[in-house]
Motif scaffolding. Structure first.
Motif, PDB file in Angstrom:
ATOM      1  N   ASP A  51       0.826  -1.213   0.000  1.00  8.51           N
ATOM      2  CA  ASP A  51       0.000   0.000   0.000  1.00  8.51           C
ATOM      3  C   ASP A  51       0.857   1.258   0.000  1.00  8.51           C
ATOM      4  N   SER A  52       1.921   1.240   0.807  1.00  9.95           N
ATOM      5  CA  SER A  52       2.805   2.409   0.881  1.00  9.95           C
ATOM      6  C   SER A  52       3.502   2.655  -0.445  1.00  9.95           C
ATOM      7  N   VAL A  53       3.982   1.579  -1.071  1.00 11.86           N
ATOM      8  CA  VAL A  53       4.681   1.722  -2.354  1.00 11.86           C
ATOM      9  C   VAL A  53       3.748   2.364  -3.384  1.00 11.86           C
ATOM     10  N   ILE A  54       2.522   1.884  -3.455  1.00  5.35           N
ATOM     11  CA  ILE A  54       1.582   2.415  -4.454  1.00  5.35           C
ATOM     12  C   ILE A  54       1.150   3.840  -4.111  1.00  5.35           C
ATOM     13  N   ASN A  55       0.741   4.059  -2.861  1.00  3.86           N
ATOM     14  CA  ASN A  55       0.198   5.368  -2.483  1.00  3.86           C
ATOM     15  C   ASN A  55       1.239   6.485  -2.428  1.00  3.86           C
ATOM     16  N   LYS A  56       2.527   6.122  -2.335  1.00  2.28           N
ATOM     17  CA  LYS A  56       3.577   7.147  -2.305  1.00  2.28           C
ATOM     18  C   LYS A  56       4.350   7.220  -3.619  1.00  2.28           C
ATOM     19  N   TYR A  57       3.878   6.482  -4.597  1.00  2.00           N
ATOM     20  CA  TYR A  57       4.502   6.488  -5.925  1.00  2.00           C
ATOM     21  C   TYR A  57       3.971   7.710  -6.673  1.00  2.00           C
ATOM     22  N   ASP A  58       4.858   8.631  -7.022  1.00  2.00           N
ATOM     23  CA  ASP A  58       4.454   9.899  -7.651  1.00  2.00           C
ATOM     24  C   ASP A  58       3.600   9.695  -8.902  1.00  2.00           C
ATOM     25  N   TYR A  59       3.932   8.679  -9.677  1.00  2.00           N
ATOM     26  CA  TYR A  59       3.169   8.402 -10.901  1.00  2.00           C
ATOM     27  C   TYR A  59       1.712   8.088 -10.544  1.00  2.00           C
ATOM     28  N   PHE A  60       1.526   7.240  -9.526  1.00  2.04           N
ATOM     29  CA  PHE A  60       0.173   6.870  -9.097  1.00  2.04           C
ATOM     30  C   PHE A  60      -0.565   8.086  -8.553  1.00  2.04           C
ATOM     31  N   ILE A  61       0.131   8.907  -7.761  1.00  4.85           N
ATOM     32  CA  ILE A  61      -0.487  10.108  -7.182  1.00  4.85           C
ATOM     33  C   ILE A  61      -0.979  11.028  -8.299  1.00  4.85           C
TER      34      ILE A  61
END
Length: 199
Positions: A51-61
């Motif tokens: 969850d942290s990897v996805i939610n803090k990934y600038d591309y995803f944001i």
């Protein structure tokens, strides 16, 4: 008779010895296979908080924000159409008494069709947003997986586990947690990527 018993006794002893030797040989082979698997070196394992990897990934944001904006535009458009429809219904309720029965029936059918079209339009918008969201998650997972493959090779890792609440990993030493390093690497890589001006 005694010779026969002796012969049977010798055969029985030979069978026992053969079985014991065969059993010992099987145990040795199993032990050797286990030793060779373990003897090839300890596996180097790490984990990431998914969850942290996805939610803090600038591309995803960035893409999530774009999707949220798209949702707001859809909602605004839908509300505008709904208000127009409600106004039309209100006008009909006020002036419908001045119409002939045939005109009233025709207007009611027209309004029913417009209401149905509005519901279909809303459902299509929701479906489009749902597909966009699913595509975004698939795209992000692929990007993270591709990055992790290179990361694992560079760090000499044999296995990178996904740590999620209720998942298959219940505990991991903090020293095995590479979440921050992975997030930093992903964002650094994304920052270097050429900007897509086609959109």
């Amino acid at each position: 008779m005694k010779k026969g018993l002796k012969f049977i006794g010798v055969l029985g002893l030979a069978s026992v010895l053969f079985y014991a030797c065969d059993q010992k040989s099987t145990e040795n082979q199993t032990a050797t296979a286990t030793e060779s698997a373990a003897g090839s070196g300890d596996y180097k394992i790490a984990y990431v908080y998914t969850d942290s990897v996805i939610n803090k990934y600038d591309y995803f944001i960035k893409k999530s924000e774009e999707l949220t904006e798209k949702g707001k535009k859809f909602e605004g458009d839908l509300q505008s159409r709904a208000r127009g429809f409600e106004q039309e219904v209100s006008n009909f309720q006020q002036s419908g008494g001045n119409m002939t029965p045939n005109q009233q029936r025709a207007k009611q059918e027209e309004l029913m069709k417009k209401e149905q079209n509005l519901v279909t339009y809303r459902d299509n918008l929701m479906q489009e947003l749902s597909v966009d969201e699913a595509n975004l998650y698939n795209e992000v997972y692929e990007k993270v997986q591709t990055y992790l493959k290179g990361y694992a090779e560079a760090e000499g890792l044999d296995l990178v586990l996904s740590y999620t609440r209720g998942g298959s990993v219940w505990y991991g030493k903090e020293s095995l947690d590479v979440t921050k390093s992975v997030i930093d690497g992903l964002n650094k890589e994304y920052g270097k990527a050429p900007v897509d001006t086609a959109k």
